[in-house]
Design a protein around this motif. Structure first.
Motif, PDB file in Angstrom:
ATOM      1  N   VAL A   3       1.019  -1.206  -0.105  1.00  0.00           N
ATOM      2  CA  VAL A   3      -0.235   0.472   0.310  1.00  0.00           C
ATOM      3  C   VAL A   3       0.983   1.449  -0.186  1.00  0.00           C
ATOM      4  CG1 VAL A   3      -1.903  -1.144   0.904  1.00  0.00           C
ATOM      5  CG2 VAL A   3      -0.609   0.077   1.954  1.00  0.00           C
ATOM      6  N   VAL A   4       0.221   1.871  -0.497  1.00  0.00           N
ATOM      7  CA  VAL A   4       0.812   3.966  -0.889  1.00  0.00           C
ATOM      8  C   VAL A   4       0.289   4.389  -0.283  1.00  0.00           C
ATOM      9  CG1 VAL A   4       2.306   5.436  -2.459  1.00  0.00           C
ATOM     10  CG2 VAL A   4       2.499   2.636  -2.648  1.00  0.00           C
ATOM     11  N   TYR A   5       0.460   5.604   0.222  1.00  0.00           N
ATOM     12  CA  TYR A   5      -0.300   6.804   0.594  1.00  0.00           C
ATOM     13  C   TYR A   5       0.022   7.940   0.459  1.00  0.00           C
ATOM     14  CZ  TYR A   5      -2.024   3.333   4.982  1.00  0.00           C
ATOM     15  OH  TYR A   5      -2.395   2.175   5.264  1.00  0.00           O
ATOM     16  N   SER A   6      -0.867   9.124  -0.065  1.00  0.00           N
ATOM     17  CA  SER A   6      -0.174  10.302  -0.025  1.00  0.00           C
ATOM     18  C   SER A   6      -1.020  11.119   0.011  1.00  0.00           C
ATOM     19  CB  SER A   6       0.196  10.365  -1.786  1.00  0.00           C
ATOM     20  OG  SER A   6       0.378  11.834  -2.125  1.00  0.00           O
ATOM     21  N   PRO A   7      -1.245  12.241   0.733  1.00  0.00           N
ATOM     22  CA  PRO A   7       0.170  12.657   1.446  1.00  0.00           C
ATOM     23  C   PRO A   7       0.389  11.237   2.751  1.00  0.00           C
ATOM     24  CG  PRO A   7      -1.056  13.660   2.288  1.00  0.00           C
ATOM     25  CD  PRO A   7      -2.130  13.228   1.563  1.00  0.00           C
ATOM     26  N   THR A   8       1.985  11.600   3.555  1.00  0.00           N
ATOM     27  CA  THR A   8       1.531  10.796   3.913  1.00  0.00           C
ATOM     28  C   THR A   8       0.871  11.167   5.225  1.00  0.00           C
ATOM     29  OG1 THR A   8       3.673  12.074   5.089  1.00  0.00           O
ATOM     30  CG2 THR A   8       4.349  10.831   3.899  1.00  0.00           C
ATOM     31  N   GLY A   9       1.069  10.101   6.409  1.00  0.00           N
ATOM     32  CA  GLY A   9      -0.058  10.104   7.740  1.00  0.00           C
ATOM     33  C   GLY A   9      -0.800   9.040   8.095  1.00  0.00           C
ATOM     34  N   PRO A  10      -1.785   8.625   7.073  1.00  0.00           N
ATOM     35  CA  PRO A  10      -1.974   7.519   7.158  1.00  0.00           C
ATOM     36  C   PRO A  10      -1.388   6.146   8.668  1.00  0.00           C
ATOM     37  CG  PRO A  10      -2.587   8.333   5.067  1.00  0.00           C
ATOM     38  CD  PRO A  10      -1.609   9.300   5.457  1.00  0.00           C
ATOM     39  N   GLU A  11      -0.658   6.332   8.103  1.00  0.00           N
ATOM     40  CA  GLU A  11       0.193   4.994   8.379  1.00  0.00           C
ATOM     41  C   GLU A  11       0.511   5.423  10.349  1.00  0.00           C
ATOM     42  OE1 GLU A  11       3.383   8.361   7.323  1.00  0.00           O
ATOM     43  OE2 GLU A  11       1.640   7.351   6.568  1.00  0.00           O
ATOM     44  N   GLU A  12       0.296   6.771  10.384  1.00  0.00           N
ATOM     45  CA  GLU A  12       0.833   7.094  12.411  1.00  0.00           C
ATOM     46  C   GLU A  12      -0.462   7.050  12.131  1.00  0.00           C
ATOM     47  OE1 GLU A  12       3.138   7.383  13.985  1.00  0.00           O
ATOM     48  OE2 GLU A  12       4.895   6.514  11.985  1.00  0.00           O
ATOM     49  N   PHE A  13      -1.621   7.450  11.918  1.00  0.00           N
ATOM     50  CA  PHE A  13      -2.921   7.135  12.759  1.00  0.00           C
ATOM     51  C   PHE A  13      -2.878   6.201  12.952  1.00  0.00           C
ATOM     52  CE2 PHE A  13      -7.082   6.526  12.479  1.00  0.00           C
ATOM     53  CZ  PHE A  13      -7.888   7.122  13.245  1.00  0.00           C
ATOM     54  N   LEU A  14      -2.629   5.036  12.468  1.00  0.00           N
ATOM     55  CA  LEU A  14      -2.742   3.320  12.347  1.00  0.00           C
ATOM     56  C   LEU A  14      -3.079   3.301  14.174  1.00  0.00           C
ATOM     57  CD1 LEU A  14      -1.819   2.132   9.286  1.00  0.00           C
ATOM     58  CD2 LEU A  14      -4.282   1.879  10.544  1.00  0.00           C
ATOM     59  N   ARG A  15      -1.847   3.942  14.750  1.00  0.00           N
ATOM     60  CA  ARG A  15      -1.149   3.917  16.156  1.00  0.00           C
ATOM     61  C   ARG A  15      -2.647   4.228  17.295  1.00  0.00           C
ATOM     62  NH1 ARG A  15       4.288   3.223  16.702  1.00  0.00           N
ATOM     63  NH2 ARG A  15       5.591   3.857  14.702  1.00  0.00           N
ATOM     64  N   THR A  16      -3.376   5.244  16.264  1.00  0.00           N
ATOM     65  CA  THR A  16      -3.952   5.085  17.572  1.00  0.00           C
ATOM     66  C   THR A  16      -5.168   4.657  18.441  1.00  0.00           C
ATOM     67  OG1 THR A  16      -5.631   6.785  15.717  1.00  0.00           O
ATOM     68  CG2 THR A  16      -3.649   7.778  17.309  1.00  0.00           C
ATOM     69  N   LEU A  17      -5.696   3.610  17.055  1.00  0.00           N
ATOM     70  CA  LEU A  17      -6.397   2.181  16.927  1.00  0.00           C
ATOM     71  C   LEU A  17      -6.378   1.424  17.982  1.00  0.00           C
ATOM     72  CD1 LEU A  17      -6.595   1.392  13.154  1.00  0.00           C
ATOM     73  CD2 LEU A  17      -7.944   3.347  14.255  1.00  0.00           C
ATOM     74  N   PRO A  18      -7.719   1.407  18.723  1.00  0.00           N
ATOM     75  CA  PRO A  18      -7.473   0.593  19.609  1.00  0.00           C
ATOM     76  C   PRO A  18      -6.900  -1.134  20.042  1.00  0.00           C
ATOM     77  CG  PRO A  18     -10.013   0.903  18.862  1.00  0.00           C
ATOM     78  CD  PRO A  18      -9.141   1.206  18.123  1.00  0.00           C
ATOM     79  N   ASP A  19      -7.703  -1.504  18.169  1.00  0.00           N
ATOM     80  CA  ASP A  19      -6.245  -3.125  18.988  1.00  0.00           C
ATOM     81  C   ASP A  19      -4.952  -3.052  18.266  1.00  0.00           C
ATOM     82  OD1 ASP A  19      -7.361  -2.231  16.061  1.00  0.00           O
ATOM     83  OD2 ASP A  19      -7.704  -4.678  15.719  1.00  0.00           O
ATOM     84  N   PHE A  20      -4.820  -2.092  18.132  1.00  0.00           N
ATOM     85  CA  PHE A  20      -3.056  -1.650  17.831  1.00  0.00           C
ATOM     86  C   PHE A  20      -2.238  -2.266  18.804  1.00  0.00           C
ATOM     87  CE2 PHE A  20       1.226   0.746  18.257  1.00  0.00           C
ATOM     88  CZ  PHE A  20       1.842   0.614  17.745  1.00  0.00           C
ATOM     89  N   ARG A  21      -1.044  -2.633  18.043  1.00  0.00           N
ATOM     90  CA  ARG A  21       0.306  -3.877  19.216  1.00  0.00           C
ATOM     91  C   ARG A  21       1.076  -3.468  17.933  1.00  0.00           C
ATOM     92  NH1 ARG A  21      -2.640  -7.396  17.046  1.00  0.00           N
ATOM     93  NH2 ARG A  21      -1.692  -9.358  16.535  1.00  0.00           N
ATOM     94  N   LEU A  22       2.172  -3.236  19.105  1.00  0.00           N
ATOM     95  CA  LEU A  22       3.263  -2.407  18.235  1.00  0.00           C
ATOM     96  C   LEU A  22       4.502  -4.209  17.949  1.00  0.00           C
ATOM     97  CD1 LEU A  22       5.011  -1.395  16.555  1.00  0.00           C
ATOM     98  CD2 LEU A  22       6.765  -0.866  18.804  1.00  0.00           C
ATOM     99  N   ILE A  23       4.768  -4.865  17.291  1.00  0.00           N
ATOM    100  CA  ILE A  23       5.137  -5.994  17.200  1.00  0.00           C
ATOM    101  C   ILE A  23       6.905  -5.902  16.312  1.00  0.00           C
ATOM    102  CG2 ILE A  23       5.243  -8.113  15.933  1.00  0.00           C
ATOM    103  CD1 ILE A  23       2.478  -8.261  15.172  1.00  0.00           C
ATOM    104  N   PRO A  24       7.930  -6.245  18.093  1.00  0.00           N
ATOM    105  CA  PRO A  24       9.084  -5.342  17.579  1.00  0.00           C
ATOM    106  C   PRO A  24       9.585  -6.386  15.998  1.00  0.00           C
ATOM    107  CG  PRO A  24       8.487  -5.305  19.562  1.00  0.00           C
ATOM    108  CD  PRO A  24       7.420  -6.604  19.103  1.00  0.00           C
ATOM    109  N   ARG A  25      10.569  -5.594  14.985  1.00  0.00           N
ATOM    110  CA  ARG A  25      11.196  -6.073  14.884  1.00  0.00           C
ATOM    111  C   ARG A  25      12.530  -7.963  15.354  1.00  0.00           C
ATOM    112  NH1 ARG A  25      16.041  -4.685  13.281  1.00  0.00           N
ATOM    113  NH2 ARG A  25      16.895  -3.095  14.161  1.00  0.00           N
ATOM    114  N   LYS A  26      12.809  -8.477  14.442  1.00  0.00           N
ATOM    115  CA  LYS A  26      13.201  -9.138  14.988  1.00  0.00           C
ATOM    116  C   LYS A  26      14.984  -9.086  14.592  1.00  0.00           C
ATOM    117  CE  LYS A  26      10.713 -13.078  15.045  1.00  0.00           C
ATOM    118  NZ  LYS A  26       9.986 -14.053  14.124  1.00  0.00           N
ATOM    119  N   ALA A  27      15.580  -8.859  15.483  1.00  0.00           N
ATOM    120  CA  ALA A  27      17.063  -8.534  15.251  1.00  0.00           C
ATOM    121  C   ALA A  27      17.792  -9.310  15.055  1.00  0.00           C
ATOM    122  CB  ALA A  27      17.349  -8.057  16.619  1.00  0.00           C
TER     123      ALA A  27
END
Length: 138
Positions: free
Chosen positions: A114-138
């Motif tokens: 997916v591509v968003y223009s302008p930027t921003g929708p990807e950061e809004f996703l962090r505010t959703l109630p079911d959001f959780r961060l999955i850390p990258r594997k080192a």
């Protein structure tokens, strides 16, 4: 000055955004590599899952199916839903602020770019109630 190495990103290079319907890895954007006019992500949707009707106010979106099959709904200007079957190679344009949804109807994961223009929708996703961060594997 941008480090040229940040211009190259794979989904495994970044933390993923997890949701009840799947996960999203932002591979391009202001916080990833300084992109200012658009952002991009790789989305994985498990079989039988999908994201519900939503829109991105003020932003256009490109959806490109990499793997899997499903149904993509996009509402017309009057708000009437139009659903098409999608498969690898299908490209869908979501006009600015237009409501849409995706459902994986196949037996395997759907992978979507997916591509968003302008930027921003990807950061809004962090505010959703079911959001959780999955850390990258080192």
């Amino acid at each position: 000055m941008t480090d040229v190495k940040t211009l190259f990103r794979k989904p495994t290079d970044v933390d993923a955004f997890g949701f009840d319907w799947g996960h999203l890895s932002v591979v391009l954007g202001p916080k990833v590599n300084g992109a200012q006019k658009f952002s991009a992500a790789v989305v994985t949707v498990p079989p039988g899952k999908g994201h519900t009707r939503h829109n991105h106010p003020g932003a256009e979106e490109i959806i490109y199916i990499l793997e899997g099959t499903g149904e993509q709904m996009v509402e017309d200007e009057a708000g009437t839903p139009h659903t098409e079957q999608v498969e690898p190679g299908t490209c869908v344009f979501i006009p600015e602020s237009r409501f849409h949804s995706t459902l994986n109807t196949g037996a395997a994961d759907m992978k979507i770019f997916v591509v968003y223009s302008p930027t921003g929708p990807e950061e809004f996703l962090r505010t959703l109630p079911d959001f959780r961060l999955i850390p990258r594997k080192a």
